[in-house]
Design an enzyme around this catalytic site. Sequence first.
Site, short mmCIF file in Angstrom:
data_model
loop_
_atom_site.label_atom_id
_atom_site.label_comp_id
_atom_site.label_asym_id
_atom_site.label_seq_id
_atom_site.Cartn_x
_atom_site.Cartn_y
_atom_site.Cartn_z
N HIS B 47 50.93 -51.82 14.17
CA HIS B 47 51.30 -53.04 13.45
C HIS B 47 50.05 -53.90 13.21
O HIS B 47 49.09 -53.84 13.99
CB HIS B 47 52.33 -53.84 14.26
N GLU B 49 49.37 -56.96 13.74
CA GLU B 49 48.95 -57.84 14.84
C GLU B 49 48.12 -57.08 15.87
O GLU B 49 47.08 -57.55 16.33
CB GLU B 49 50.16 -58.44 15.55
N CYS B 77 57.33 -58.55 16.33
CA CYS B 77 58.30 -57.83 17.15
C CYS B 77 57.91 -58.01 18.62
O CYS B 77 56.89 -58.62 18.94
CB CYS B 77 58.32 -56.34 16.77
N CYS B 80 54.36 -56.76 19.54
CA CYS B 80 53.26 -57.62 19.10
C CYS B 80 53.28 -58.98 19.81
O CYS B 80 52.22 -59.52 20.14
CB CYS B 80 53.32 -57.78 17.59
#
Lengths: 143, 143
Positions: B47, B49, B77, B80
């Site tokens: 992801h 992040e 999420c 992260c």
Amino acid sequence: MAIALEQARRAATVGEVPVGAVVVDAAGRVIARAHNRVESPPDPAGHAEILALRAAAEVLGSPRLTECDLVVTLEPCAMCAQAIAHARIRRLVFGAYDPKGGAVEHGPRLFSQPTCHHRPEVVGGVEETAASALLKAFFAARR
Amino acid sequence: MAIALEQARRAATVGEVPVGAVVVDAAGRVIARAHNRVESPPDPAGHAEILALRAAAEVLGSPRLTECDLVVTLEPCAMCAQAIAHARIRRLVFGAYDPKGGAVEHGPRLFSQPTCHHRPEVVGGVEETAASALLKAFFAARR
């Protein structure tokens, strides 16, 4: 779990929190192994589980490890538990329970959240004493 | 957020879910930027992040980004959000709210968990319309 514990021991020798993980494929082969690597190279997401999942995804050529199991010496934190869900891991086996940082049987209990999109089978407490002893020795030596 | 949105647009052009993130240091400089990269190279933890935090840690030579802010186009999420806590991010700014996968204002609300060891300041809904439009267009095109 023996290989995951060996990884955890290696982590301690390089000054990292002794947590180790392996990913096992459908045939029972260990396709990835890793230990915590947060300090060097510096990586706030460098937990054993994340590194093992990434290595396994590379081996299989897919971010979805639907037929694979993950074995780790410590109950995963929320970061790793959610990564396990993202990877569609079939079964999670972990060693020591972690009442402070764990997010599977403690805290947010991520796999029990209604918004959780994938719930692996979970087996906790496997080789708990050995996994826990490594962590205790590591933190006792640092105090 | 403009740079994060530009990263999100880049993600869409390579078939990745359009989410972008940047890490800003204490002086207001963008020290890392990233977009989702889950499919190629395959990485279940890829992801925006996570990738931005790792890049920023490399720049600063430390996994602890105590003076830094993270700006991301979508509510993080659980993976992260926990990584943001591990990195000791000072302030989290996000764009679109994510009732399904978000773990800051939805689901496990990680920073409100009693076991959460670090709570960044949180500002949500910044450029929400632009961030959300990118995601909607991406998923509409895939259906």
